[in-house]
Design a protein around this motif. Structure first.
Motif, short mmCIF file in Angstrom:
data_model
loop_
_atom_site.label_atom_id
_atom_site.label_comp_id
_atom_site.label_asym_id
_atom_site.label_seq_id
_atom_site.Cartn_x
_atom_site.Cartn_y
_atom_site.Cartn_z
N ASP A 1 0.83 -1.21 0.00
CA ASP A 1 0.00 0.00 0.00
C ASP A 1 0.86 1.26 0.00
O ASP A 1 0.54 2.23 -0.68
CB ASP A 1 -0.94 0.01 1.21
N LEU B 1 0.78 4.09 -2.89
CA LEU B 1 0.55 5.51 -2.61
C LEU B 1 1.70 6.37 -3.12
O LEU B 1 1.49 7.47 -3.64
CB LEU B 1 0.34 5.74 -1.12
N TRP C 1 1.27 9.32 -5.86
CA TRP C 1 1.71 10.70 -5.67
C TRP C 1 2.60 11.16 -6.82
O TRP C 1 2.53 12.31 -7.25
CB TRP C 1 2.45 10.86 -4.34
N TYR D 1 -4.16 1.65 -8.37
CA TYR D 1 -3.55 1.89 -7.05
C TYR D 1 -4.58 1.87 -5.93
O TYR D 1 -4.23 2.05 -4.78
CB TYR D 1 -2.82 3.24 -7.04
N GLU D 2 -5.83 1.67 -6.28
CA GLU D 2 -6.89 1.75 -5.28
C GLU D 2 -7.20 0.38 -4.70
O GLU D 2 -7.49 -0.56 -5.44
CB GLU D 2 -8.15 2.36 -5.91
N THR E 1 -6.42 1.79 0.78
CA THR E 1 -5.87 3.05 0.27
C THR E 1 -6.93 3.99 -0.29
O THR E 1 -6.60 5.08 -0.74
CB THR E 1 -4.83 2.78 -0.84
N ARG F 1 -7.06 7.46 1.43
CA ARG F 1 -5.84 8.24 1.25
C ARG F 1 -5.66 8.68 -0.21
O ARG F 1 -4.95 9.64 -0.48
CB ARG F 1 -4.63 7.45 1.72
N LEU F 2 -6.30 7.98 -1.14
CA LEU F 2 -6.19 8.37 -2.55
C LEU F 2 -7.04 9.59 -2.88
O LEU F 2 -6.84 10.20 -3.93
CB LEU F 2 -6.57 7.21 -3.46
N VAL G 1 -4.77 12.49 -3.06
CA VAL G 1 -3.92 12.36 -4.24
C VAL G 1 -4.69 12.79 -5.48
O VAL G 1 -4.18 13.54 -6.33
CB VAL G 1 -3.41 10.92 -4.37
#
Length: 183
Positions: free
Chosen positions: A60, A64, A68, A121-122, A126, A129-130, A133
């Motif tokens: 994870d 992330l 980013w 990336y999901e 996460t 937190r995405l 981003v």
């Protein structure tokens, strides 16, 4: 009739090129193999080592970090695009029009594809937190759009002055004439 001469011997570099390489000595075998090199010795070492178990938290964190990098990538192109827009001039030519078109096309596509860009990336851990981003990614794309709007304004294509709206203005009657017309 004479006998045929034998062909001359090959040059030394041909002989050296075609001969097998000498076996490494004991001292050379103590040097570790470079990363990615696979030999029988390297395979034996890999079999002796235990595979390192990766933690989901590590995955994870890597996801992330990569997200980013993608979110900040448009900001890296803002200075280059600004210089290109400045250098293309403010006159209406095919080059400057195509530059502005490309400047608008990229961010608009980026805004529409925001979720698709970050889909790989999901994960459930996460997802929250995405959101930050994605917000930074959208802000960077809006920065590129603002650069495009600045360029269109510099070219004189945005209606920002009163004279750009003359078609919608009505004719004004002077106050002196209006008072005489009613009396």
């Amino acid at each position: 009739m004479g006998s045929a001469l034998p062909p001359p011997p090959p040059p030394q570099w041909v002989v050296a090129l075609n001969s097998p390489l000498p076996r490494p000595t004991k001292a050379a075998s103590s040097i570790p193999d470079p990363p990615g090199f696979s030999s029988s010795r390297g395979k034996q070492r890999q079999q002796q080592q235990q595979p390192i178990a990766k933690k989901p938290e590590d995955n994870d964190a890597l996801k992330l970090k990569k997200a980013w990098e993608i979110a900040i990538a448009p900001s890296k192109s803002i200075p280059m695009n600004a210089i290109m827009m400045y250098m293309s001039g403010n006159s209406l030519q095919i080059f400057s029009i195509m530059m502005v078109f490309m400047l608008f096309k990229g961010p608009i596509q980026g805004l529409f594809n925001t979720n698709a860009v970050f889909a790989k990336y999901e994960t459930p851990t996460t997802h929250a937190r995405l959101l930050g981003v994605k917000a930074v990614y959208v802000v960077m794309q809006l920065g590129l759009l603002a650069l495009g709007i600045w360029k269109v304004n510099a070219m004189g294509l945005l209606p920002t002055t009163r004279s750009d709206w003359l078609a919608w203005e009505t004719e004004r009657l002077p106050l002196e004439r209006a008072s005489f017309a009613f009396s």
